[in-house]
Design a protein around this motif. Sequence first.
Motif, PDB file in Angstrom:
ATOM      1  N   ARG A 839       0.840  -1.215   0.000  1.00 18.14           N
ATOM      2  CA  ARG A 839       0.000   0.000   0.000  1.00 18.14           C
ATOM      3  C   ARG A 839       0.871   1.259   0.000  1.00 18.14           C
ATOM      4  NH1 ARG A 839       0.056   4.004   4.209  1.00 18.14           N
ATOM      5  NH2 ARG A 839       0.935   2.972   6.017  1.00 18.14           N
ATOM      6  N   ILE A 840       2.095   1.174   0.572  1.00 21.59           N
ATOM      7  CA  ILE A 840       2.987   2.342   0.500  1.00 21.59           C
ATOM      8  C   ILE A 840       3.478   2.502  -0.943  1.00 21.59           C
ATOM      9  CG2 ILE A 840       5.178   3.321   1.290  1.00 21.59           C
ATOM     10  CD1 ILE A 840       4.685   1.809   3.979  1.00 21.59           C
ATOM     11  N   GLU A 841       3.754   1.365  -1.580  1.00 23.48           N
ATOM     12  CA  GLU A 841       4.181   1.441  -2.983  1.00 23.48           C
ATOM     13  C   GLU A 841       3.103   2.087  -3.863  1.00 23.48           C
ATOM     14  OE1 GLU A 841       7.286  -2.339  -3.529  1.00 23.48           O
ATOM     15  OE2 GLU A 841       5.158  -2.658  -3.921  1.00 23.48           O
ATOM     16  N   LYS A 842       1.839   1.939  -3.427  1.00 25.74           N
ATOM     17  CA  LYS A 842       0.737   2.543  -4.175  1.00 25.74           C
ATOM     18  C   LYS A 842       0.352   3.919  -3.652  1.00 25.74           C
ATOM     19  CE  LYS A 842      -1.765   1.407  -6.916  1.00 25.74           C
ATOM     20  NZ  LYS A 842      -1.726   1.746  -8.362  1.00 25.74           N
ATOM     21  N   GLY A 843       0.948   4.336  -2.534  1.00 29.08           N
ATOM     22  CA  GLY A 843       0.596   5.630  -1.957  1.00 29.08           C
ATOM     23  C   GLY A 843      -0.777   5.664  -1.332  1.00 29.08           C
ATOM     24  N   HIS A 844      -1.289   4.502  -0.900  1.00 30.71           N
ATOM     25  CA  HIS A 844      -2.594   4.470  -0.241  1.00 30.71           C
ATOM     26  C   HIS A 844      -2.463   4.872   1.228  1.00 30.71           C
ATOM     27  CE1 HIS A 844      -4.332   1.391  -3.322  1.00 30.71           C
ATOM     28  NE2 HIS A 844      -4.542   2.638  -3.689  1.00 30.71           N
ATOM     29  N   SER A 930      11.117  -1.103  -0.624  1.00 29.65           N
ATOM     30  CA  SER A 930      10.319  -1.592  -1.731  1.00 29.65           C
ATOM     31  C   SER A 930      11.122  -2.620  -2.515  1.00 29.65           C
ATOM     32  CB  SER A 930       9.935  -0.439  -2.670  1.00 29.65           C
ATOM     33  OG  SER A 930       9.440  -0.977  -3.888  1.00 29.65           O
ATOM     34  N   PRO A 931      10.753  -3.887  -2.453  1.00 30.09           N
ATOM     35  CA  PRO A 931      11.505  -4.892  -3.195  1.00 30.09           C
ATOM     36  C   PRO A 931      11.307  -4.741  -4.703  1.00 30.09           C
ATOM     37  CG  PRO A 931       9.604  -5.908  -2.132  1.00 30.09           C
ATOM     38  CD  PRO A 931       9.655  -4.490  -1.668  1.00 30.09           C
ATOM     39  N   VAL A 974       4.309   2.534  -7.712  1.00 30.75           N
ATOM     40  CA  VAL A 974       4.111   1.381  -8.579  1.00 30.75           C
ATOM     41  C   VAL A 974       2.829   1.583  -9.374  1.00 30.75           C
ATOM     42  CG1 VAL A 974       3.534  -1.084  -8.586  1.00 30.75           C
ATOM     43  CG2 VAL A 974       5.374  -0.235  -7.109  1.00 30.75           C
ATOM     44  N   ASP A 975       2.875   1.362 -10.641  1.00 28.77           N
ATOM     45  CA  ASP A 975       1.705   1.398 -11.512  1.00 28.77           C
ATOM     46  C   ASP A 975       0.868   2.649 -11.276  1.00 28.77           C
ATOM     47  OD1 ASP A 975      -0.143   0.559 -13.395  1.00 28.77           O
ATOM     48  OD2 ASP A 975      -1.321  -0.568 -11.913  1.00 28.77           O
ATOM     49  N   PRO A 976       1.467   3.833 -11.463  1.00 29.86           N
ATOM     50  CA  PRO A 976       0.752   5.067 -11.131  1.00 29.86           C
ATOM     51  C   PRO A 976      -0.551   5.232 -11.917  1.00 29.86           C
ATOM     52  CG  PRO A 976       2.814   5.553 -12.284  1.00 29.86           C
ATOM     53  CD  PRO A 976       2.841   4.100 -11.956  1.00 29.86           C
ATOM     54  N   GLU A 977      -0.655   4.626 -13.086  1.00 31.31           N
ATOM     55  CA  GLU A 977      -1.878   4.796 -13.885  1.00 31.31           C
ATOM     56  C   GLU A 977      -2.978   3.828 -13.458  1.00 31.31           C
ATOM     57  OE1 GLU A 977      -1.966   7.379 -15.761  1.00 31.31           O
ATOM     58  OE2 GLU A 977       0.172   7.732 -15.339  1.00 31.31           O
TER      59      GLU A 977
END
Lengths: 983, 183, 95
Positions: A839-844, A930-931, A974-977
């Motif tokens: 969720r951090i990688e996604k900025g949630h 982030s791996p 990760v996967d910003p779109e």
Amino acid sequence: MTQKNRLQGGLIDRSRSYTFRFDGKTMTGHAGDTLASALLANGVRLMGRSFKYHRPRGPLTAGSEEPNAIVELREGARQEPNTRATTAELFDGLVARSQNRWPSLAFDALSVNDRLSSFFAAGFYYKTFMWPAAFWEKLYEPMIRRAAGLGSLSLQDDPDSYDKGFLHCDLLITGAGPAGLAAALTAGEAGLRVILADEDYVMGGRLNAETFSLGDMAGHDWAAQTVARLRSLPNVRVMPRTTVLGAFDHGIYGAVERVADHLAVPEAGKPRQILWRIYTKRSLLTAGALERPIAFENNDRPGIMLASALRAYANRWAATPAQRVAIFTNNDDGHRTAADLHAKGVKVAAVIDTRPGQPVSTDYEVLQGEIIDTAGRLGLTRITVRLAKGGTREIECGALGVSGGWNPNVSLTCHQRGRPVWEEGIAAFVPGGTLPDGMTVAGAAQGLFSTHAALTSGAEAAAQIATDLGHAATKPDLPQAEDAPVQITPFWHVTDAKRAWVDQQNDVTAKDVKLAHQENFVSVEHLKRYTTLGMATDQGKTSNMAGLAIMAEIAGKTIPEVGTTMFRPPYTPTAMGVLAGRSRGTDFRPVRKTPSHTWAEEQGAVFVEVGNWLRAQWFPRKGETTWRESVDREVLQTRKSVGICDVTTLGKIDVQGTDAAAFLNRIYCNGFAKLAVGRTRYGLMLREDGIAMDDGTAARLAEDHFVVTTTTANAVSVYRHMEFVRQCLFPDMDVQLISTTEAWAQFSVAGPNARKLLQKVVDPEFDLSNEGFPFMACGEITICGGLRARLFRISFSGELAYEIAVPTRYGDALIRRLMREGQEFDVVAYGTEALGVMRIEKGHAAGNELNGTTTALNLGMGRMVSQAKDSIGAVLSRREGLNEPVALKLVGFKPVDPTHKVPAGSHLMTKGAPVDAAHDQGYVTSACYSPNLGHHIAIGYLKSGDQRLGEIVRLVSPLTGFDHDVEVVSAHFVDPEGERLRA
Amino acid sequence: MHDLIALTPLGARDPRRDHHLGHSLIEVTDVALASVAARLGREADAAALVATVTGAEAPAPARATASAFWMGPDQWMVEAPFATHEDLARQITAQANGAASVTEQTDAWCRFDLKGDRLADIFERLCNADLRRFTGGKAVRTAIEHLGCFLICRSPTHVSVIGPRSSAGSLHHALLTAMKSAL
Amino acid sequence: MIINHPLLGPRDAAEFVYKGDAALIHRPDGMAPDALEKFIDYGYLRDNPAGEHRELWFHEQGDRSWLVVTRNTLTHEITSVELARDVARREGRSK
């Protein structure tokens, strides 16, 4: 050692002898003895050393008000400091030690303090150990603690258990003396639900310590017979060894029942003590009265005690501190002690009465005068009397009974701020002011000191209470009893004494009281704090009265003008263990387990506490040596193929009703009215002050049926809030709420192969294709051949993901099935750490970001707050102060040097600007390795962060010395779109 | 028919049974639960629905019937045999005619039944409910060791404790400890 | 303390969660032109009387009713307990 001071008679059971040890010496006593009575019978008067001056002390009393005979009981883990020898019930094998002495009780090195007493007057500590400040913690306090300590702790876990419990009654009677027994009999026979509590192990109060007869029976026999009668009534609960500790609001009382203090070890599974919370309609205080001493020179030698205690030891316990005694009194009751001791064959050397016209006796000499000194290093040997007729006389004696009159035991009447009032006739305070709800007082506690008055006032009070509660009451047949009037001339202290002890527990003398006054501590509460008069384990039960009488005398005021200090709960010292009850160690609070808990345990999962929940944090595999290895694997494998996580802990609230959508429109700041059936939407809840409260999803299962999710931590408070909005703000909305958090086991299935895996368990009639069940779809389905389930296509990880819910009992079976069916995809179970990384990688945002200070604007969701409707918090979220141009914005950070960590909690500073609070630019809320990116990342709040992407800022943590540069980036690493989750 | 195996709240295949000095503590897993909350203005209809479904008048506040107990204003919990009513919520909804919001609650709870002559002695160590005054048909919700639980008094010698399922282990531990302590 | 629940009778206050002033029932209309001013009053300007006070309590370990409890803050005497929903309706919160 023999029981050389054991007398005839008494209420002890001579057929049962107990062996016990005190300071290493073995002695014998009998069933029915207290430790103090057994020691006295064995010729031991010296039982402790005083707190400050280490003066030799023996028991002053025969009850829980004892200031001096404070000992350590038992050994090993059960060692218990600061217990009163006067209430400790003797049992076979009891081991006790004196306290506050070294190397021995008879020779105490620190008794040198006594020689230096002129340095240790009241206020000594405040005046002496003031400077330098650093010395206080390192030198003074440890030194004072060692010198002035009471008992010592075992420093081991208490091996015993303690219960808490709840009792209900119409009438609680505190104190089972003549008044309490008469009251219990009256109320019990009237049919009231009665609890009769007494701190003693034998009920009867003073009836057990006196020689009066009640009718044609001995007082103690009447007491025993009455208790037996009460025990036979099913509506009366007789509770000996139970101290009522406090009177609380609305008729609630606290009490401690000592179930097993009189046993060497409690029975298996049984508690040692029980803390009771007692709900009462009415209460009756019949706690009797406590005798008070007179202060005179060297009035603290072992062997000097209250006259009533001397009498109680002789009559109840057949023990005397010496075979030759004297009495010092200002009232007629002192003479009763002399008569009783004489009758027991103890030589009464003299009765010294301060009053003219005192009673005379043919059995012993009665003198008018005052005691001006005593002798005897470790125990009384002689008193010196200043005779009223002139001259002095020395009298040899090993014990002295002192009677300064009696104080009604008003303690509990003060617990709701009642203030006692002075009654001149008995020279004592009686209950006054506002008593606790529903409390009545009778007997000696009310100032009625004769046995007759105790019996009748107890019975009358109980009859009135029964009538008030709608029961017909008849007064029981009460026996004839003594009805002597109180004859007292107040006499508090012998003047001109150098060291006349007022408070023996705290070593406060009459002179200290004078000093306090001289230094302008004139309020009685200030007197207490300055001199420590009335503090510590006995709370001044025997000393307060003399202290304030002397204060009044010096100030030229009356005693009622000076007033009393406030009595507060607990009535007597209470063990921490019983306050904790069963809430110790792993039983401190309940544990919540997820449906996959057993399975996760089998996998060797490491668990983390999330509130009361135990959640799998990660699942170590063979060969993995650090948690990071496990977490990295779980993250990479989920993003590469598919992972499963138990997300049951998230709150689920069932929202139904024709106004369900309108209700959610109020609860969430974003719109829900137009959400289609079969679709889910992210929702942000605000507090009414505009700060973000919680977030989650709402899935519309039907036109009038939603399932709302909350964060794990806020499940309870969000439900409470929703009920507030429903019941208090919009009472005529048709909406019904109920929590279903525990009803459904819910698993997240995430990763590119999530659909393929689910297709293997979801029944084939349900279309899981991207078109048939697109991102944010929801629906009721069946799995594994017909089990009802719910499916939500929502994603916290950013992957193609679903959450699938089944009735909780099938949760274990479902995760096993998913793991088995997922083998072909190398499915992985992931824990809360991997969940956090993804969720951090996604900025949630999660709890770290929704931290009670942040707004929708800060979270980058400012535009979600609908202007077109009225929702909770919307208006105040538009306040100027929350909408400044430089508001904090949620952004991402990556280290300029990729080997650096980005620690959460660190603060952000502009390059080149000073590092101080005034220049603070924000802070990092969540961080991880982030791996997928191969370096540490973080999200956090930065002033105007959304306009500073690409800027290099300083990340500092002055506490740890961390200071490195980070680059401001988008929070979507990760996967910003969002292509994956729509795949 | 699906082939998933159910576990009890305590995490086993079969319900737990404990006995101590003539008293029993039995985990009950064969009862389905559904909450029935009246829709606004349909309170009487919802009560009638409960009556139809259970064959007894909808219980008053703090009361229970053989197969329903009061939860809150205009809200009841209906009990039924699990074997025949696993789908209880749907079955009631089908009869509700829009009068009530019905929610499946079967697995939100765990249930332990205590039987014996001295239940009041046990419960006074657990919660503030005045069990000595309970007669059959009393139902209260209160806290046991911080856990919000329903106490359903089937008779003075038979009480059901219905508590949060995820804490079944802690609740069972508390009940068993109290039994051993009080009896 | 004991709260005399209108439906359940006397219950221990330990079963309840306290919220605060019952004036919170009177939430202003968020769509009104002067909403901001009204909400600042509503959210921040409350009386803190030494004496009788109307308060909101939630029966969390009970029937989940919100109650309006009239309590004397000096003596803790409780003179009235009502279902908040009834109070809200009576005081004009019906749609």
